[in-house]
Design a protein around this motif. Structure first.
Motif, mmCIF file in Angstrom:
data_model
loop_
_atom_site.group_PDB
_atom_site.id
_atom_site.type_symbol
_atom_site.label_atom_id
_atom_site.label_comp_id
_atom_site.label_asym_id
_atom_site.label_seq_id
_atom_site.Cartn_x
_atom_site.Cartn_y
_atom_site.Cartn_z
ATOM 1 N N THR A 4 0.844 -1.200 0.000
ATOM 2 C CA THR A 4 0.000 0.000 0.000
ATOM 3 C C THR A 4 0.875 1.244 0.000
ATOM 4 O O THR A 4 0.648 2.179 -0.780
ATOM 5 N N VAL A 5 1.878 1.258 0.857
ATOM 6 C CA VAL A 5 2.799 2.400 0.918
ATOM 7 C C VAL A 5 3.532 2.537 -0.414
ATOM 8 O O VAL A 5 3.679 3.637 -0.945
ATOM 9 N N ALA A 11 2.441 6.565 -6.972
ATOM 10 C CA ALA A 11 1.486 7.520 -7.530
ATOM 11 C C ALA A 11 1.928 8.960 -7.258
ATOM 12 O O ALA A 11 1.832 9.830 -8.132
ATOM 13 N N ILE A 12 2.417 9.215 -6.066
ATOM 14 C CA ILE A 12 2.878 10.557 -5.705
ATOM 15 C C ILE A 12 4.069 10.953 -6.564
ATOM 16 O O ILE A 12 4.131 12.070 -7.083
ATOM 17 N N ASP A 38 -1.510 8.894 6.071
ATOM 18 C CA ASP A 38 -2.480 8.881 4.976
ATOM 19 C C ASP A 38 -1.833 9.435 3.707
ATOM 20 O O ASP A 38 -0.713 9.951 3.724
ATOM 21 N N PHE A 39 -2.555 9.320 2.602
ATOM 22 C CA PHE A 39 -2.023 9.722 1.300
ATOM 23 C C PHE A 39 -1.616 11.191 1.283
ATOM 24 O O PHE A 39 -0.551 11.544 0.782
ATOM 25 N N VAL A 46 6.685 14.208 0.484
ATOM 26 C CA VAL A 46 7.464 13.983 -0.734
ATOM 27 C C VAL A 46 7.628 15.287 -1.505
ATOM 28 O O VAL A 46 8.735 15.639 -1.930
ATOM 29 N N VAL A 47 6.546 16.028 -1.670
ATOM 30 C CA VAL A 47 6.607 17.299 -2.406
ATOM 31 C C VAL A 47 7.539 18.278 -1.693
ATOM 32 O O VAL A 47 8.354 18.955 -2.321
#
Length: 56
Positions: A4-5, A11-12, A38-39, A46-47
């Motif tokens: 999941t991670v 995706a990120i 959470d997402f 990350v950003v």
């Protein structure tokens, strides 16, 4: 949970890739706390890191 991670980070990174400067090497390391994040939290981290180190 690990997958999941991994899927979330994939995706990120796909979304953030156009903002990374050409030729930059990026290594994403997921720590155990990523499993409970959470997402939106993962995306923000990350950003934030990419903006500091690898932004175009």
């Amino acid at each position: 949970m690990r997958n999941t991670v991994r899927r979330r980070l994939k995706a990120i990174c796909a979304e953030a890739l156009p903002d990374v400067r050409t030729g930059a090497d990026v290594v994403i390391r997921a720590l155990p706390a990523a499993a409970s994040a959470d997402f939106a939290t993962l995306r923000a981290e990350v950003v934030r890191c990419l903006e500091r180190k690898a932004a175009a």
